[in-house]
Design a protein around this motif. Structure first.
Motif, mmCIF file in Angstrom:
data_model
loop_
_atom_site.group_PDB
_atom_site.id
_atom_site.type_symbol
_atom_site.label_atom_id
_atom_site.label_comp_id
_atom_site.label_asym_id
_atom_site.label_seq_id
_atom_site.Cartn_x
_atom_site.Cartn_y
_atom_site.Cartn_z
ATOM 1 N N TYR A 168 -43.809 -16.312 -18.799
ATOM 2 C CA TYR A 168 -43.400 -15.321 -17.797
ATOM 3 C C TYR A 168 -44.597 -14.825 -17.002
ATOM 4 C CZ TYR A 168 -38.729 -14.640 -19.847
ATOM 5 O OH TYR A 168 -37.435 -14.798 -20.283
ATOM 6 N N ASN A 169 -44.345 -14.548 -15.752
ATOM 7 C CA ASN A 169 -45.320 -13.860 -14.918
ATOM 8 C C ASN A 169 -45.573 -12.484 -15.544
ATOM 9 O OD1 ASN A 169 -46.503 -12.398 -12.832
ATOM 10 N ND2 ASN A 169 -45.519 -13.707 -11.304
ATOM 11 N N LYS A 170 -46.812 -11.997 -15.491
ATOM 12 C CA LYS A 170 -47.154 -10.771 -16.200
ATOM 13 C C LYS A 170 -46.281 -9.589 -15.751
ATOM 14 C CE LYS A 170 -51.110 -7.896 -17.496
ATOM 15 N NZ LYS A 170 -50.489 -6.629 -17.113
ATOM 16 N N SER A 171 -45.956 -9.543 -14.462
ATOM 17 C CA SER A 171 -45.212 -8.374 -13.977
ATOM 18 C C SER A 171 -43.838 -8.279 -14.655
ATOM 19 C CB SER A 171 -45.052 -8.436 -12.466
ATOM 20 O OG SER A 171 -44.381 -9.616 -12.106
ATOM 21 N N TRP A 172 -43.259 -9.426 -14.980
ATOM 22 C CA TRP A 172 -41.974 -9.388 -15.691
ATOM 23 C C TRP A 172 -42.147 -8.756 -17.063
ATOM 24 C CZ3 TRP A 172 -37.690 -9.875 -13.131
ATOM 25 C CH2 TRP A 172 -37.598 -10.745 -12.042
ATOM 26 N N LEU A 173 -43.217 -9.169 -17.771
ATOM 27 C CA LEU A 173 -43.444 -8.620 -19.111
ATOM 28 C C LEU A 173 -43.754 -7.132 -19.035
ATOM 29 C CD1 LEU A 173 -45.489 -11.481 -20.817
ATOM 30 C CD2 LEU A 173 -43.071 -10.960 -21.046
ATOM 31 N N ASP A 174 -44.509 -6.743 -18.009
ATOM 32 C CA ASP A 174 -44.809 -5.311 -17.851
ATOM 33 C C ASP A 174 -43.524 -4.515 -17.686
ATOM 34 O OD1 ASP A 174 -47.428 -5.870 -18.036
ATOM 35 O OD2 ASP A 174 -47.859 -5.764 -15.878
ATOM 36 N N MET A 175 -42.592 -5.101 -16.940
ATOM 37 C CA MET A 175 -41.352 -4.369 -16.679
ATOM 38 C C MET A 175 -40.433 -4.310 -17.897
ATOM 39 S SD MET A 175 -40.087 -4.914 -12.816
ATOM 40 C CE MET A 175 -40.149 -6.674 -12.771
ATOM 41 N N TRP A 395 -26.861 -22.806 -14.825
ATOM 42 C CA TRP A 395 -26.583 -21.758 -13.841
ATOM 43 C C TRP A 395 -27.433 -21.971 -12.586
ATOM 44 C CZ3 TRP A 395 -25.649 -16.136 -15.859
ATOM 45 C CH2 TRP A 395 -24.910 -15.431 -14.913
ATOM 46 N N VAL A 396 -28.701 -22.276 -12.815
ATOM 47 C CA VAL A 396 -29.588 -22.562 -11.694
ATOM 48 C C VAL A 396 -29.051 -23.740 -10.897
ATOM 49 C CG1 VAL A 396 -31.880 -23.464 -11.119
ATOM 50 C CG2 VAL A 396 -31.658 -21.601 -12.765
ATOM 51 N N GLN A 397 -28.571 -24.758 -11.618
ATOM 52 C CA GLN A 397 -28.072 -25.951 -10.934
ATOM 53 C C GLN A 397 -26.826 -25.654 -10.110
ATOM 54 O OE1 GLN A 397 -27.810 -28.304 -14.442
ATOM 55 N NE2 GLN A 397 -29.648 -29.507 -13.966
ATOM 56 N N SER A 398 -26.015 -24.721 -10.610
ATOM 57 C CA SER A 398 -24.802 -24.427 -9.845
ATOM 58 C C SER A 398 -25.079 -23.422 -8.731
ATOM 59 C CB SER A 398 -23.697 -23.903 -10.771
ATOM 60 O OG SER A 398 -24.100 -22.688 -11.346
ATOM 61 N N GLY A 399 -26.293 -22.923 -8.669
ATOM 62 C CA GLY A 399 -26.690 -22.066 -7.557
ATOM 63 C C GLY A 399 -26.456 -20.597 -7.843
ATOM 64 N N GLY A 400 -27.172 -19.760 -7.096
ATOM 65 C CA GLY A 400 -26.952 -18.324 -7.209
ATOM 66 C C GLY A 400 -27.883 -17.611 -8.171
ATOM 67 N N VAL A 401 -28.800 -18.349 -8.784
ATOM 68 C CA VAL A 401 -29.718 -17.698 -9.715
ATOM 69 C C VAL A 401 -31.116 -18.244 -9.511
ATOM 70 C CG1 VAL A 401 -30.322 -17.390 -12.147
ATOM 71 C CG2 VAL A 401 -27.956 -17.380 -11.466
ATOM 72 N N ILE A 402 -32.099 -17.364 -9.617
ATOM 73 C CA ILE A 402 -33.498 -17.797 -9.633
ATOM 74 C C ILE A 402 -33.999 -17.552 -11.051
ATOM 75 C CG2 ILE A 402 -35.791 -17.407 -8.668
ATOM 76 C CD1 ILE A 402 -33.913 -18.420 -6.584
ATOM 77 N N ALA A 403 -34.640 -18.551 -11.635
ATOM 78 C CA ALA A 403 -35.120 -18.388 -13.009
ATOM 79 C C ALA A 403 -36.498 -17.734 -12.997
ATOM 80 C CB ALA A 403 -35.200 -19.744 -13.690
ATOM 81 N N PRO A 404 -36.685 -16.673 -13.813
ATOM 82 C CA PRO A 404 -37.996 -16.038 -13.852
ATOM 83 C C PRO A 404 -38.982 -16.764 -14.769
ATOM 84 C CG PRO A 404 -36.448 -14.813 -15.208
ATOM 85 C CD PRO A 404 -35.687 -15.954 -14.607
ATOM 86 N N MET A 405 -38.503 -17.733 -15.578
ATOM 87 C CA MET A 405 -39.406 -18.376 -16.538
ATOM 88 C C MET A 405 -40.188 -19.496 -15.849
ATOM 89 S SD MET A 405 -36.113 -18.160 -17.525
ATOM 90 C CE MET A 405 -35.087 -17.253 -18.664
ATOM 91 N N ASN A 406 -41.419 -19.689 -16.363
ATOM 92 C CA ASN A 406 -42.261 -20.716 -15.763
ATOM 93 C C ASN A 406 -41.836 -22.128 -16.138
ATOM 94 O OD1 ASN A 406 -43.692 -18.550 -14.825
ATOM 95 N ND2 ASN A 406 -45.187 -18.594 -16.498
ATOM 96 N N ASP A 407 -41.110 -22.259 -17.261
ATOM 97 C CA ASP A 407 -40.733 -23.614 -17.656
ATOM 98 C C ASP A 407 -39.419 -24.057 -17.006
ATOM 99 O OD1 ASP A 407 -38.913 -22.104 -19.014
ATOM 100 O OD2 ASP A 407 -39.206 -23.070 -20.960
ATOM 101 N N ALA A 408 -38.939 -23.244 -16.047
ATOM 102 C CA ALA A 408 -37.767 -23.682 -15.289
ATOM 103 C C ALA A 408 -38.273 -24.525 -14.127
ATOM 104 C CB ALA A 408 -36.988 -22.478 -14.765
#
Lengths: 475, 371
Positions: A168-175, A395-408
């Motif tokens: 995860y990007n650090k800002s996500w973990l901070d939040m 879900w990402v494949q069907s559209g409408g979501v952005i994954a916050p994880m780096n391994d996506a």
């Protein structure tokens, strides 16, 4: 006094009977949490299902590999994990298909229950000691207020922090770090994020009509006027959402705030240091009102805004010819578009243009944070699964979501539209999280929603509504 | 049972009958304890059981029915070990006792706790005295809620009682009495939430030309402008919500009035007609006084109902658009904003508002020999 003793007695009898029936009913289904308890294979005896206490098996298991690895080996076959969240209808279908493979591989049955009244219900369930194993909070602010009560399991010792930092990007973990009962805890993990600065429009007809995508706010207002002259209201807006009516209005205010004032002011506003009654916030609502309160600009007029469900609002854009052209909404709204509509062809989005050039191109994002209430090995496994991109791949494949994880992987995005979105987030000059979601629940999921609804529906004047919203901070 | 309580007689025969044997005391205590222990154990078993939920439910119902029977049977038996005069006194308490205990536990205790919470701040940590009470009465939301509640009480109750009475009188003379009454009574069988859903379809407004809501379809058919009935038409939207209550409660009022009207003796009516009184005069001069007690009971029942109104407003508008009532405001404050102080205070205010009505009702019952 002493007349009709027989009748009195029979009345008493009936009363008692009915009460006892009620009581026995209560006794019967009391504490379903415990009923779902199962013996892990290594168990010598069933652990007491106490919240926020790691059962001995879990720590033992941690030595042999992470809960997720064990789950994949089928260690927790036949167990149940209850989940509660706000996904209903199309979103619920997408969510359930995203966890299907995991359920088949591990034999863990994730029982998801969705509710439109999630914000109110989760509080009641947590207070009543009937919390789900995992809850999906669309507002971190709401989770923060529950975390303070000490009923949320601290994930610091549950999930491998190194793995999280890598993924995860650090800002996500901070939040996800919040105040627990005694000090800071990691209250949850981010599973899906969405972008909220998008204006959806029917691309094909838009191009055919000879309109061009506006680059500045003034261009956009001019185009709105132009479309009105051509006989259509440009915008379609709906903020009805059951008990949560009004939340869609907050996205507008947040977007405009970022475009009319400094990010520092925005942060102050989210923390409650800049009151709603301040000129900055009032100005943002007034900018919005130029569109909202103009009946030539809104499909169905202003009165339709509070009566139209946010998911129904885009519908007029997909009629032929379109009856309305623009709908500002996060990317999850594509779940509500007609199934026949094709992304990149029938519909597309443009970035809500800047108002004041000095504030650059700010982007508003939001996301869902999953919190854990009952610490059992299989729940840990599910939580760990949700920290992997794999958990929202379909879900990402069907559209409408952005994954916050780096391994996506970026290859998962099946449309140009989604890829542009991911890029928009990367290139943003200012990236800010949805303000109402960060505010404490009583404001962000309380007075802010209601105040906006009151203002738009004419219940309160602007000043009165802003005062009402601000009063949420004080109680 | 109207026998006066005799002064304590001092003749030895009676004295002998009055002695309480040690055996009886021990037996009754033993029975009481055994009941508590056995039922407690069964309760614990059910609470912690990992049985199939359905089986648990069936067993629990069985336990409920048989358990109650056994509790009463054993306690009555224990009381019967005592001499007569004691038994007469104690037996009623044996029957009413469990109900009182359960009511105390499920109603009185929570009410007291709510009262306690209402003197504390939002998170129930700091004692704030009466400032919550001051706050909710100076808060404009509360003013709105109270105003709307009064609307509900006056308009709703008046309409229900008047329509109920009117229909009862008219139905009484018609040949379709049964059918008419059944149809009007039917909405009573629908839960408030379901009624809300039904009426949502009636009031539905959608932007654009096509109206699928019944009311808007009618309005547009006659060339009118479709309206967002429950949201934008403030403050009239409250009346549209009250209509739902009237639709549901009129049947209840009607059925009770109907029964009361049938109880008016025919010979009095005959006599009045012979004396040349018109139907209207008979209605106001004879029928109304005759069923006044019933009218009072029905009215107070519906008043309590409207004071506590919650579900209709919650389902239809969620208390938005100026339709907030005290109960929805309470829900919002307590469960959504997590302000336990305000929420509890609102609940207490509601309780205080309902009390006088309940007291009137009790007095009425007492007059009719219900107590």
């Amino acid at each position: 006094m002493k007349k009709a003793t027989g009748r009195k007695l029979s009345l008493a009898m009936v009363l008692c009977l009915s009460f006892t029936m009620m009581l026995s009913g209560c006794g019967g289904n009391n504490n379903t949490n415990n009923a779902a308890k199962t013996d892990p294979p290594a168990a010598t005896e069933a652990p007491a299902a106490s919240n926020s206490q790691a059962s001995p098996e879990a720590s033992e298991a941690a030595g042999a590999g992470s809960p997720l690895d064990l789950a994949m080996k089928g260690e927790y076959k036949g167990t149940k994990v209850t989940m509660f969240g706000p996904f209903v209808d199309a979103d619920q279908v997408k969510f359930e298909s995203s966890i299907k493979e995991f359920e088949e591989k591990t034999g863990i049955d994730i029982q998801y229950e969705g509710s439109k009244e999630f914000e109110a219900t989760i509080n009641i369930r947590v207070d009543g000691g009937n919390a789900p194993d995992i809850a999906d909070f669309p507002q971190p602010g709401l989770l923060a207020s529950i975390a303070k009560t000490g009923k949320v399991v601290d994930l610091t010792g549950v999930l491998d922090q190194e793995k999280l930092k890598a993924n995860y990007n650090k800002s996500w973990l901070d939040m996800s770090t919040m105040d627990g009962k005694d000090g800071k805890i990691m209250a949850g993990i981010w599973n899906r994020s969405n972008v909220k600065s998008l204006v959806w429009y029917p691309k094909k007809q838009f191009d055919d009509a000879g309109y061009t995508v506006p680059e500045t706010w003034d261009d956009m207002m001019a185009l709105t006027e132009q479309i009105a002259k051509d006989g259509d209201p440009a915008w379609t807006i709906g903020i009805e959402s059951g008990a949560a009516t009004g939340w869609a209005a907050t996205d507008w205010i947040e977007n405009i705030m970022l475009r009319t004032t400094t990010p520092e002011n925005y942060d102050k506003w989210v923390k409650g240091e800049l009151p709603f009654t301040s000129p900055e916030v009032k100005n943002a609502v007034e900018v919005m009102s130029k569109i909202w309160l103009n009946k030539d600009y809104v499909y169905g007029g202003t009165k339709s805004i509070v009566t139209t469900a946010f998911g129904d609002a885009p519908k007029p854009m997909f009629e032929n010819p379109p009856k309305a052209w623009f709908n500002l909404m996060g990317n999850f709204i594509t779940s509500f578009f007609p199934e026949t509509a094709k992304v990149d062809q029938d519909y597309d989005w443009f970035y809500l243009p800047p108002i004041d050039p000095q504030y650059g191109k700010p982007v508003l994002v939001a996301g869902d944070i999953y919190a854990m209430f009952n610490d059992r090995p299989e729940v840990r496994a599910v939580m760990e699964f949700f920290t992997t991109g794999e958990s929202i791949k379909t879900w990402v494949q069907s559209g409408g979501v952005i994954a916050p994880m780096n391994d996506a992987s970026l290859d998962w995005y099946t449309s140009e539209s989604d890829r542009r979105m991911a890029k928009l987030v990367q290139d943003a000059s200012t990236l800010r999280f949805d303000g109402s979601d960060l505010m404490p629940g009583k404001v962000g999921a309380g007075t802010f929603w209601k105040g906006m609804t009151d203002y738009v529906s004419g219940t309160a004047t602007l000043d009165k509504a802003l005062e009402q919203i601000q009063s949420g901070w004080n109680n | 049972m109207d026998a006066q309580i005799k002064p304590k007689s001092s003749d030895p025969g009676a004295q002998a009958k009055r002695t309480i044997s040690i055996k009886a005391v021990l037996l009754s205590l033993g029975v009481l304890l055994a009941n508590i222990v056995i039922n407690g154990l069964i309760f614990l078993f059910f609470r912690d059981s990992a049985l199939n939920p359905l089986l648990t439910a069936v067993l629990a119902v069985l336990w409920g029915v048989l358990g109650v029977y056994l509790i009463y049977y054993t306690l009555t038996w224990a009381v019967e070990q005592y001499p007569d005069h004691i038994r007469r006194r104690v037996l009623p308490y044996v029957f009413i006792g469990p109900a009182v205990i359960i009511l105390g536990w499920l109603l009185v205790l929570p009410a007291l706790r709510t009262l306690y919470l209402s003197f504390f701040n939002a998170s129930s940590e700091k004692f704030v005295g009466l400032s919550n009470y001051a706050a909710i009465f100076s808060d404009h939301l509360m003013a709105t809620a109270l105003r709307n509640n009064l609307l509900w009480v006056f308009v709703g109750t008046l309409a229900c009682v008047c329509f109920g009475l009117l229909i009862a009188i008219l139905a009484d003379r018609s040949s379709y009495e049964k059918i008419a009454k059944s149809i009007i009574f039917m909405p009573m069988a629908i839960s408030f939430v379901a009624a809300g859903v039904i009426w949502k379809f009636v009031y539905y407004y959608q932007p654009g030309d096509e109206q699928i809501g019944l009311l808007n379809a009618i309005v547009t058919y006659f060339g009118g402008e479709p309206q967002a009935w429950t949201s934008m038409l403030q403050p009239w939207n409250n009346f549209f919500l009250i209509v739902i209550l009237i639709w549901m409660q009129t049947g209840f009022a009607m059925v009770i009035f109907s029964a009361a009207i049938k109880g008016v003796p025919d010979d009095i009516l005959e006599a009045a007609r012979v004396d040349g009184a018109g139907e209207v005069k008979i209605f106001f001069g004879i029928m109304i006084p005759f069923i006044s007690a019933t009218i009072l009971t029905v009215t107070t029942t519906i008043i309590v109902f409207t004071l506590k109104i919650f579900d209709v407003v919650m389902v239809m508008t969620g208390g938005q658009y100026d339709t907030e009532v005290v109960a929805t405001q309470f829900y919002r404050q307590f469960f959504m904003y997590r302000n336990f102080g305000y929420g509890s205070t609102l609940a207490i205010v509601l309780l205080i508002a309902v009390l006088p009505v309940i007291l009137i009702n009790l007095r009425q019952f007492r007059k009719q020999g219900g107590f």
